[in-house]
Design a protein around this motif. Structure first.
Motif: not given
Length: 407
Positions: A328-339
């Protein structure tokens, strides 16, 4: 991350022994036998850390520490002594030493302290670089993070499109950030005062296209997933572009556009009109070395939005992040970062990794990324990673990798 270590000790045998220990850990030592010799290596371009004996003839390790602190207060200095001396250790730490070690020191402990110092140094240098670029007002540097060669190439392509002022095609995998590239191109060329309009291709009919172009007048229209435009809308867009009546148009696609043309889903005339210039957004698995700085940025962003304190990002977590493929690239990393910022930790209870395991994960991910970039061409990969051929193949064997699997 920088791997340079300035090793200062007046005892030649100790210098050679510690130098070998550093080399075995894939570090790059520079040795000096005195304060005077060490000064010659502490130029503004030195990006490493300093390891120095305390007791030396003439100016000792504390003099060197003071010199380094005056030159660069954020450069880590590790002091060594052959005597167990608690007051000296207290003095070293209060004077600003990164750490204090007693000789002889176990190689694993010695390298572990240096790795921590190098990681701290890398963070400082990266923050300085980003701050410098921010102050220069470069939207590409301000918004497109990463210090890999692929990230730099992406920024260079983005700046080139902005300078040209033409239409352009922005391609990348889902979640890689094609719309972010379009926004940066707009800021670099048109500026924030002019309109930036983003529309999904699937939502546009002919009337919607006309309205979007009007709204983006004197600015930029970005059409996301451009291969999803209906044939009539493709024709209408081409007509407006050819007549010179359209605002600047940037088009993004996560689908192979040439494949879409071959399947009759996309007009070749429109493709060649939009593909005057192109920006390719690399996937995260191609540039794992950029993941730490991206994750830190996303976590800080989430904390700022939610008014939360910035949590510690451990080396263990960084190693785990770098070892993933991130479809999922940057979008997936962003989701993990938010959690992570919210305290919803996906990794709680999994246990930490030791230093060796963390380094192995990072090393493997960097090897895999380089093999993918060069389609398994071993000579090119070894050259990029600056590894001797034998060392390169030893590392492939260590991680169960085969160059031919990437061809």
């Amino acid at each position: 991350m920088t791997r340079r270590v300035l090793l200062v000790d007046d005892d030649r045998d100790i210098r050679e022994a510690l130098g070998q220990t550093l080399e075995l850990a894939d570090l790059i030592p520079t040795v000096a036998g005195s304060f005077v010799e060490a000064k010659d290596h502490l130029t503004p371009s030195f990006d490493g850390v300093v390891v120095s004996d305390i007791r030396m003839p003439g100016r000792d390790g504390f003099h060197l520490l003071d010199y380094v602190r005056d030159a660069d207060a954020e450069m880590p200095v590790i002091l060594l002594t052959g005597e167990a001396d608690v007051p000296m250790a207290v003095r070293a730490m209060s004077a600003g030493a990164f750490d204090f070690l007693e000789k002889p020191c176990a190689p694993t402990d010695f390298i572990a302290v240096i790795e921590r110092a190098l990681a701290a140094r890398a963070r400082v240098l990266e923050n300085r670089r980003l701050k410098s670029e921010l102050e220069a007002g470069d939207a590409a540097a301000r918004m497109l993070f990463g210090y890999s060669s692929l990230a730099e190439e992406m920024r260079a392509q983005t700046r080139a499109v902005a300078r040209a002022g033409t239409e352009a095609l922005i391609v990348g995998e889902p979640g890689s950030g094609t719309s972010k590239i379009a926004e940066v191109i707009h800021l670099l060329s048109a500026g924030a005062a002019r309109p930036f309009v983003k529309r999904a291709a699937a939502s546009l009919d002919e009337a919607g296209l006309a309205a979007a172009l009007e709204k983006a007048r004197d600015g930029t229209l970005y059409i996301d997933e451009v291969t999803g435009l209906e044939p009539a809308v493709q024709l209408a867009l081409l007509d407006r572009l050819e007549a010179g009546e359209a605002s600047r148009v940037l088009a993004g696609s996560t689908r192979d556009v040439t494949q879409a043309m071959g399947q009759g889903d996309f007009s070749s005339d429109l493709f060649y009109r939009l593909d005057l210039m192109r920006v390719r957004v690399p996937s995260l698995r191609e540039r794992p070395e950029d993941i730490p700085v991206l994750f830190q940025h996303y976590v800080a962003q989430a904390c700022e939005q939610a008014n939360l304190p910035m949590p510690e990002i451990t080396p263990d977590r960084t190693a785990r992040l770098m070892a993933q493929d991130w479809p999922g690239n940057a979008r997936a990393l962003m989701n993990v970062a938010m959690r992570f910022a919210m305290g919803l930790d996906d990794e709680d209870g999994q246990g930490g990794l030791g230093l060796a395991a963390q380094m192995a994960q990072v090393e493997k991910s960097l090897l895999v990324a380089a093999l993918r970039r060069h389609n398994g061409r071993a000579t090119e990969v070894a050259r990029e990673l600056q590894l001797p051929r034998k060392t390169f193949y030893d590392k492939l064997t260590k991680h169960g990798l085969r160059a031919e699997d990437f061809r």
